[in-house]
Design an enzyme around this catalytic site. Structure first.
Site, mmCIF file in Angstrom:
data_model
loop_
_atom_site.group_PDB
_atom_site.id
_atom_site.type_symbol
_atom_site.label_atom_id
_atom_site.label_comp_id
_atom_site.label_asym_id
_atom_site.label_seq_id
_atom_site.Cartn_x
_atom_site.Cartn_y
_atom_site.Cartn_z
ATOM 1 N N ASP A 10 -51.607 28.087 41.647
ATOM 2 C CA ASP A 10 -52.162 27.239 40.600
ATOM 3 C C ASP A 10 -53.635 27.008 40.939
ATOM 4 O O ASP A 10 -54.083 27.289 42.064
ATOM 5 C CB ASP A 10 -51.382 25.921 40.574
ATOM 6 C CG ASP A 10 -51.987 24.901 39.633
ATOM 7 O OD1 ASP A 10 -52.254 25.254 38.469
ATOM 8 O OD2 ASP A 10 -52.199 23.751 40.064
ATOM 9 N N CYS A 11 -54.389 26.473 39.987
ATOM 10 C CA CYS A 11 -55.814 26.243 40.238
ATOM 11 C C CYS A 11 -56.107 24.766 40.511
ATOM 12 O O CYS A 11 -56.369 24.372 41.639
ATOM 13 C CB CYS A 11 -56.637 26.740 39.044
ATOM 14 S SG CYS A 11 -58.429 26.638 39.285
ATOM 15 N N ASP A 12 -56.013 23.931 39.488
ATOM 16 C CA ASP A 12 -56.387 22.522 39.598
ATOM 17 C C ASP A 12 -55.414 21.759 40.493
ATOM 18 O O ASP A 12 -54.208 21.724 40.242
ATOM 19 C CB ASP A 12 -56.421 21.873 38.217
ATOM 20 C CG ASP A 12 -57.412 22.564 37.293
ATOM 21 O OD1 ASP A 12 -58.596 22.587 37.627
ATOM 22 O OD2 ASP A 12 -56.988 23.086 36.247
#
Length: 221
Positions: A10-12
């Site tokens: 995932d990023c955030d």
């Protein structure tokens, strides 16, 4: 248990510490459209949830908003967020060292509920893009938003790896749910262990620095 070949991040909140920034931007922008919202609302209830779903839920609670107003609000929100990412983005503690250890031996990609432009901005500003190249997958491009497992399944296909040979690393409940439903192994980066419980089928991590050891342990099992 299959040997891990691909790491899907995932990023955030997983690679970059952008969740508080996003919470503040939403708390500034949504009330302008007549939708009461605070930063704590995002962090406690909507973390990782796609923007359109947040707006839809708020409309159920507070009443419908004119479509033009919604579009203008989202445009302002996106502009504020991109400016904030450029000026204030920090990486998650320990992720750079973890990637230095893992990237040479595993396929690595990013799969996020955020727009592709936001993922690319985050990778560029943080300097983490060197670990992922163009292996960046956005739910907006794929048409599947977490907790739907479709985004992670698309990422696995694109990377040429079976779902069971993928380890998803995600901090948000919607991402953990999506990964489990995709039949993947899951590392839950739990930033709030006093409030959030890691599902039994996922592996809890409190610190990103411990990710390489977890991957090694799973591949030795």
């Amino acid at each position: 248990m299959a040997r891990i070949k691909c790491l899907i991040f995932d990023c955030d909140g997983t690679l970059v510490d952008s969740e508080p920034l996003l919470a503040d931007v939403l708390a500034q922008s949504l009330p302008e459209a007549g939708l009461p919202f605070t930063a704590s609302d995002y962090m406690n209830e909507f973390r990782g949830v796609v923007y359109a779903h947040i707006v839809a839920e708020l409309e159920k609670r507070h009443g419908a908003v004119d479509e033009t107003v919604k579009k203008e609000t989202e445009t302002r929100m996106r502009a504020r967020l991109m400016a904030g990412l450029k000026d204030n983005l920090q990486i998650i503690a320990g992720i750079e060292a973890a990637m230095e250890t893992l990237a040479p031996d595993y396929l690595c990609c990013v799969a996020s509920n955020g727009p592709l432009s936001k993922i690319r901005q985050s990778m560029e500003v943080s300097g983490l893009g060197r670990f992922f190249g163009e292996h960046l997958f956005s739910a907006y491009e794929v048409g599947h938003f977490k907790p739907d497992p479709g985004l992670f399944l698309h990422a696995a296909r694109a990377m040429g790896v079976a779902p069971e040979a993928c380890l998803v690393i995600d901090d948000a409940p919607v991402g953990v749910t999506a990964a489990l439903d995709a039949g993947m192994q899951v590392a839950h980066i739990n930033h709030f262990p006093a409030e959030e419980t890691t599902p039994a089928r996922a592996h809890e991590l409190l610190y990103m620095k411990d990710l390489p050891a977890l991957v090694q342990r799973l591949n030795q099992a």
